[in-house]
Design a protein around this motif. Structure first.
Motif, short mmCIF file in Angstrom:
data_model
loop_
_atom_site.label_atom_id
_atom_site.label_comp_id
_atom_site.label_asym_id
_atom_site.label_seq_id
_atom_site.Cartn_x
_atom_site.Cartn_y
_atom_site.Cartn_z
N MET A 1 35.89 55.54 43.03
CA MET A 1 36.64 56.21 42.07
C MET A 1 37.08 55.05 41.27
SD MET A 1 40.08 58.08 41.42
CE MET A 1 40.56 58.49 39.74
N PHE A 2 36.78 55.13 39.60
CA PHE A 2 36.77 54.02 38.32
C PHE A 2 37.19 54.86 37.36
CE2 PHE A 2 32.87 53.14 40.89
CZ PHE A 2 32.83 51.65 40.88
N LEU A 3 38.52 54.56 36.81
CA LEU A 3 39.47 54.89 36.22
C LEU A 3 38.93 53.70 35.19
CD1 LEU A 3 42.72 56.90 35.90
CD2 LEU A 3 42.70 54.16 35.06
N ASN A 4 38.35 54.50 33.45
CA ASN A 4 38.35 53.16 32.82
C ASN A 4 39.74 53.89 31.60
OD1 ASN A 4 35.09 52.03 33.03
ND2 ASN A 4 35.51 54.66 34.39
N THR A 5 40.41 52.80 31.22
CA THR A 5 41.25 53.38 30.00
C THR A 5 40.74 51.66 28.85
OG1 THR A 5 43.18 53.93 29.28
CG2 THR A 5 42.72 53.01 31.62
N THR A 6 41.92 52.15 28.06
CA THR A 6 42.48 50.49 27.16
C THR A 6 43.21 49.84 27.85
OG1 THR A 6 43.42 51.51 25.76
CG2 THR A 6 41.04 51.96 25.67
N ALA A 7 43.53 48.64 27.53
CA ALA A 7 44.11 47.56 27.08
C ALA A 7 43.94 46.10 26.13
CB ALA A 7 43.79 46.72 28.60
N SER A 8 44.91 46.80 25.46
CA SER A 8 44.81 45.75 23.74
C SER A 8 44.60 44.41 24.37
CB SER A 8 45.61 45.73 22.62
OG SER A 8 47.25 45.66 23.46
N ILE B 1 43.69 41.46 27.08
CA ILE B 1 43.50 41.88 28.80
C ILE B 1 44.41 40.85 29.48
CG2 ILE B 1 40.74 41.02 30.23
CD1 ILE B 1 41.16 43.94 28.87
N PRO B 2 44.06 39.76 28.87
CA PRO B 2 45.35 38.24 29.23
C PRO B 2 46.50 39.24 29.63
CG PRO B 2 43.83 37.24 27.95
CD PRO B 2 43.52 38.91 27.18
N ALA B 3 47.46 39.36 28.30
CA ALA B 3 48.26 40.27 29.00
C ALA B 3 48.57 41.05 30.10
CB ALA B 3 48.91 40.69 27.91
N ALA B 4 47.84 41.97 30.15
CA ALA B 4 47.51 42.61 31.06
C ALA B 4 47.31 41.99 32.38
CB ALA B 4 46.61 43.77 31.10
N THR C 1 34.16 39.42 38.91
CA THR C 1 32.23 40.33 38.27
C THR C 1 32.74 40.50 37.76
OG1 THR C 1 31.96 39.40 41.43
CG2 THR C 1 30.53 40.49 39.71
N PHE C 2 33.21 41.95 37.46
CA PHE C 2 33.54 42.91 36.96
C PHE C 2 34.64 42.96 35.93
CE2 PHE C 2 31.32 45.05 40.13
CZ PHE C 2 30.55 45.16 40.07
N SER C 3 35.26 41.73 34.94
CA SER C 3 35.70 41.02 34.43
C SER C 3 35.50 40.20 33.55
CB SER C 3 37.63 41.33 35.05
OG SER C 3 37.70 41.39 35.65
N ASP C 4 36.32 39.89 31.96
CA ASP C 4 35.28 38.74 31.13
C ASP C 4 36.45 38.82 30.19
OD1 ASP C 4 34.45 41.08 29.78
OD2 ASP C 4 32.61 41.60 29.80
N GLU C 5 36.33 38.52 28.94
CA GLU C 5 37.23 38.95 27.65
C GLU C 5 37.42 39.90 27.56
OE1 GLU C 5 33.42 37.58 25.98
OE2 GLU C 5 34.17 37.13 27.80
N ASN C 6 36.82 41.07 27.93
CA ASN C 6 36.93 42.27 26.83
C ASN C 6 36.92 43.51 28.44
OD1 ASN C 6 35.45 41.58 24.63
ND2 ASN C 6 34.39 41.66 24.89
N ARG D 1 35.91 47.87 23.24
CA ARG D 1 34.52 47.96 25.02
C ARG D 1 34.26 49.22 25.38
NH1 ARG D 1 30.20 47.73 26.59
NH2 ARG D 1 29.92 47.06 29.07
N PHE D 2 35.65 49.92 25.42
CA PHE D 2 36.57 51.47 25.55
C PHE D 2 35.09 51.84 24.94
CE2 PHE D 2 38.47 55.03 26.32
CZ PHE D 2 38.52 55.91 28.09
N ARG D 3 35.01 51.70 23.21
CA ARG D 3 34.23 52.92 22.69
C ARG D 3 32.86 52.96 23.38
NH1 ARG D 3 38.44 51.01 18.75
NH2 ARG D 3 39.59 52.80 18.26
N ASP D 4 32.55 51.79 23.67
CA ASP D 4 31.00 51.89 23.80
C ASP D 4 30.64 52.93 25.15
OD1 ASP D 4 30.23 49.47 22.42
OD2 ASP D 4 30.61 47.91 23.81
#
Length: 134
Positions: free
Chosen positions: A5-12, A14-17, A31-36, A55-58
């Motif tokens: 399961m992949f829950l997809n949501t936003t984080a304004s 990323i470093p703070a999250a 592997t699936f983490s970057d600046e966005n 990125r979420f809008r993509d």
């Protein structure tokens, strides 16, 4: 069959999250983490993909829920004990999260909830499996 399961949501932010969820004891799949995007590991088969709004809008059509006004989802994770529920909720509040709803105590089940840095609601629950299974 066990499903991932992949829950997809936003984080304004990323470093703070990353800092917030690290403080709650979570780890990340780099592997699936970057600046966005930040891939938060819930367990071996469950992940939360936290993405910048751009990125979420993509991945979507339409708008993004304003979490200051509405809920789109309630994200619930389990804890090993009542005390573990309190520890995680207290850490969330101490590291920038905000309280959401009163604790729920049903004897055999206990939960607390908080809003993360972006207003998404997380509920931490413990359930006495012997009361449910027998």
């Amino acid at each position: 069959m066990s499903r991932m399961m992949f829950l997809n949501t936003t984080a304004s932010d990323i470093p703070a999250a990353r800092t917030f969820f690290t403080g709650l004891g979570f780890e990340f799949n780099e592997t699936f983490s970057d600046e966005n995007t930040l891939c938060l590991i819930i367990n071996d088969l469950t992940f939360a993909m936290l993405m910048t709004p751009a990125r979420f809008r993509d991945f979507i059509t339409g708008g993004i829920t304003d979490t200051a006004k509405e809920r789109e989802v309630l994200i619930a994770v389990s804890a090993d004990s009542r005390d573990a529920v309190d520890v995680m909720a207290d850490k969330a509040l101490a590291t920038g999260g905000s309280a959401w709803m009163d604790p729920q105590d049903h004897g055999f089940m206990y939960g607390r909830s908080f809003r993360d840095l972006d207003g998404h609601v997380w509920e931490v629950t413990w359930m006495d499996q012997s009361a449910v299974n027998g």
